[in-house]
Design a protein around this motif. Structure first.
Motif, PDB file in Angstrom:
ATOM      1  N   LYS A 170       0.822  -1.217   0.000  1.00  0.00           N
ATOM      2  CA  LYS A 170       0.000   0.000   0.000  1.00  0.00           C
ATOM      3  C   LYS A 170       0.854   1.264   0.000  1.00  0.00           C
ATOM      4  O   LYS A 170       0.449   2.297  -0.541  1.00  0.00           O
ATOM      5  N   ASP A 171       2.053   1.178   0.612  1.00  0.00           N
ATOM      6  CA  ASP A 171       2.905   2.354   0.750  1.00  0.00           C
ATOM      7  C   ASP A 171       4.229   2.236  -0.009  1.00  0.00           C
ATOM      8  O   ASP A 171       5.098   3.094   0.137  1.00  0.00           O
ATOM      9  N   ASP A 172       4.368   1.158  -0.797  1.00  0.00           N
ATOM     10  CA  ASP A 172       5.645   0.966  -1.495  1.00  0.00           C
ATOM     11  C   ASP A 172       5.375   0.345  -2.858  1.00  0.00           C
ATOM     12  O   ASP A 172       5.112  -0.862  -2.970  1.00  0.00           O
ATOM     13  N   ASP A 173       5.422   1.167  -3.916  1.00  0.00           N
ATOM     14  CA  ASP A 173       5.095   0.653  -5.245  1.00  0.00           C
ATOM     15  C   ASP A 173       6.246  -0.129  -5.873  1.00  0.00           C
ATOM     16  O   ASP A 173       6.139  -0.587  -7.002  1.00  0.00           O
ATOM     17  N   ARG A 174       7.347  -0.288  -5.131  1.00  0.00           N
ATOM     18  CA  ARG A 174       8.413  -1.179  -5.612  1.00  0.00           C
ATOM     19  C   ARG A 174       8.007  -2.646  -5.453  1.00  0.00           C
ATOM     20  O   ARG A 174       8.621  -3.523  -6.064  1.00  0.00           O
ATOM     21  N   ILE A 175       7.003  -2.925  -4.645  1.00  0.00           N
ATOM     22  CA  ILE A 175       6.435  -4.269  -4.567  1.00  0.00           C
ATOM     23  C   ILE A 175       5.452  -4.387  -5.724  1.00  0.00           C
ATOM     24  O   ILE A 175       4.300  -3.960  -5.651  1.00  0.00           O
ATOM     25  N   GLY A 176       5.940  -4.947  -6.823  1.00  0.00           N
ATOM     26  CA  GLY A 176       5.141  -4.991  -8.042  1.00  0.00           C
ATOM     27  C   GLY A 176       3.999  -5.979  -7.967  1.00  0.00           C
ATOM     28  O   GLY A 176       2.867  -5.671  -8.339  1.00  0.00           O
ATOM     29  N   GLU A 177       4.309  -7.198  -7.512  1.00  0.00           N
ATOM     30  CA  GLU A 177       3.262  -8.223  -7.420  1.00  0.00           C
ATOM     31  C   GLU A 177       3.593  -9.199  -6.301  1.00  0.00           C
ATOM     32  O   GLU A 177       4.754  -9.555  -6.090  1.00  0.00           O
ATOM     33  N   ILE A 178       2.563  -9.625  -5.605  1.00  0.00           N
ATOM     34  CA  ILE A 178       2.642 -10.699  -4.614  1.00  0.00           C
ATOM     35  C   ILE A 178       1.899 -11.877  -5.216  1.00  0.00           C
ATOM     36  O   ILE A 178       0.719 -11.740  -5.580  1.00  0.00           O
ATOM     37  N   ARG A 179       2.544 -13.013  -5.357  1.00  0.00           N
ATOM     38  CA  ARG A 179       1.886 -14.107  -6.077  1.00  0.00           C
ATOM     39  C   ARG A 179       2.337 -15.465  -5.552  1.00  0.00           C
ATOM     40  O   ARG A 179       3.292 -15.579  -4.787  1.00  0.00           O
ATOM     41  N   GLY A 180       1.634 -16.483  -6.008  1.00  0.00           N
ATOM     42  CA  GLY A 180       1.947 -17.848  -5.632  1.00  0.00           C
ATOM     43  C   GLY A 180       0.741 -18.514  -5.008  1.00  0.00           C
ATOM     44  O   GLY A 180      -0.370 -17.970  -4.992  1.00  0.00           O
TER      45      GLY A 180
END
Length: 448
Positions: free
Chosen positions: A364-374
């Motif tokens: 929510k506060d860091d757009d460097r986390i592009g995707e969380i997946r799995g």
């Protein structure tokens, strides 16, 4: 040998505790010995030398207790030195250690085959053959498919990883460190696009159409022995295809007489929150390759599949000196029983939910986390440059380095080197898992 003596297994205190810097002096001494004795091509991700492990921790030669978020690359799903596995191995060692199954067989091999035939997807008649490593299983699956179809071509996918033998290197997509300078590779391997929703934006049906059109136009159905794919790509970046992609591939392969192979070496055995990743969409492959989590840390792999395909190879065409070693078979039977009796598929789903929720809050506060997946306890975070989807390998490397220094064993992956993957043992506690995740969060902040 180190002079540190610690009892292993789940009885170890389940805590992260550093008594030296990482790596400590004894690990540094052992690393110097390693560099003098072991080929330099055998690298290490974190230069700490393990003397004991269990539950969710690893103890190094200096007495540091590290959180294990890698499970030896998805191998120790039931935990390191799981009691049932240790007991089964001790009992088998006392009976005999080896005969070579293709010389004088033993019931452990047969029991493992029977178990795999029963628990893998599909109610059709099956056969299994046992091997040592995931790459060996993949190579034999291709042998079997070619022998059965009398065709040569094999289709693999972008971002795929299938092993380090000559054939499987040719099937693996990423050049460094797996392929560079090791060619030429085996012929008749063809690569087509996969489904990568974060980057291609396609539905499963759309991505399948792209791949299948390329197969039809550039390979030719008449030449194609097999399609092989990981249901979630491992080394390629924990890429979970869009819903419908795998079923579309299976349907096309069945309709065209092509052997459909699922490489579940990394996804298999409760890792994704089901016993096999194929079950998430009801995919029933012709052949499956299995390894890693199958035997609690002992080397064992398998090809399991349709009886008519598996039985097509001539007697003596499959096997090897150590394939289906009796100690590994004993460990496998105990490991599979542990997955079932301890309901570790449900535990994998719980772990996955914790990881996803944790990073969704950070995102929510860091757009460097592009995707969380799995899925389940096979989760990943893809890191990108702020404001774009450009891969951020530098951040990923910094996170892994920071985590290691703080006592967390953390693995990276991805074609672009920008993915952190989470493969904790299913025996890890919530408290220990959350401590490890917080270290990763601190690493992200430190690299701002």
């Amino acid at each position: 040998m180190t002079d540190v003596t610690i009892t292993g297994g789940p009885s170890l205190p389940q805590e992260r505790k550093l008594v030296t810097s990482i790596p400590g002096p004894k690990s540094q001494e052992l690393l110097a010995r390693k560099n003098a004795a072991v080929a330099s091509g055998v690298g290490v991700a974190l230069p700490v030398f393990t003397v004991a492990a269990g539950g969710g921790v690893m103890i190094d030669a200096d007495g540091n207790s590290l959180i294990d978020l890698g499970s030896g690359i998805a191998v120790t799903g039931v935990g390191n030195s799981a009691p049932a596995v240790v007991d089964a191995v001790k009992k088998q060692v006392e009976q005999f250690t080896h005969t070579c199954f293709t010389v004088t067989p033993y019931d452990g091999y047969v029991e493992v085959a029977e178990k795999l035939n029963a628990i893998t997807p599909g109610d059709h008649e099956k056969r299994s053959a046992l091997f040592n490593t995931g790459a060996e299983a993949v190579e034999n699956a291709i042998k079997i498919a070619r022998h059965y179809t009398k065709k040569n071509a094999v289709v693999v996918f972008d971002h795929a990883y299938h092993g380090r033998t000559n054939l499987t290197m040719g099937m693996t997509a990423k050049n460094m460190p797996y392929k560079d300078g090791f060619g030429p590779f085996a012929p008749e391997i063809y690569r087509v696009p996969t489904s990568y929703p974060f980057r291609d934006g396609l539905s499963g049906a759309e991505a399948a159409k792209v791949a299948l059109t390329q197969i039809e136009k550039q390979v030719g159905v008449a030449n194609l022995a097999a399609i092989i794919i990981e249901p979630i790509q491992g080394e390629g970046g924990f890429i979970a295809p869009a819903e419908g992609f795998l079923p579309a591939l299976q349907e096309w392969a069945t309709r065209n007489g092509v052997v459909f192979i699922l490489d579940e070496v990394q996804t298999g055995f409760a890792r994704t929150g089901d016993l096999f990743a194929a079950n998430h969409e009801g995919v029933v492959p012709d052949l499956m390759t299995l390894a890693k989590g199958i035997a609690g840390g002992l080397p064992l792999s398998a090809v399991t599949g349709r009886a008519e395909i598996m039985d097509s190879a001539h007697a003596g065409g499959l096997g090897g000196t150590y394939t289906g070693n009796p100690i590994a078979c004993a460990a496998a039977l105990a490991t599979i029983e542990t997955y079932e009796t301890e309901n570790l598929t449900e535990r994998a789903r719980e772990i996955g939910a914790i990881i996803e929720e944790f990073f969704a809050e950070l995102q929510k506060d860091d757009d460097r986390i592009g995707e969380i997946r799995g899925r389940g306890a096979m989760m990943a975070v893809e890191f990108v440059e702020s404001g774009s989807k450009a891969p951020n390998a530098a951040l990923t490397g910094a996170i892994a380095k920071y985590a290691g220094e703080q006592g967390v064993v953390l693995l990276t992956c991805g074609t672009y080197g920008n993915v952190v993957r989470f493969l904790p043992p299913l025996s890890i506690s919530d408290e220990l898992l959350r401590d490890g995740l917080q270290v990763v969060a601190d690493a992200i902040t430190a690299a701002a």
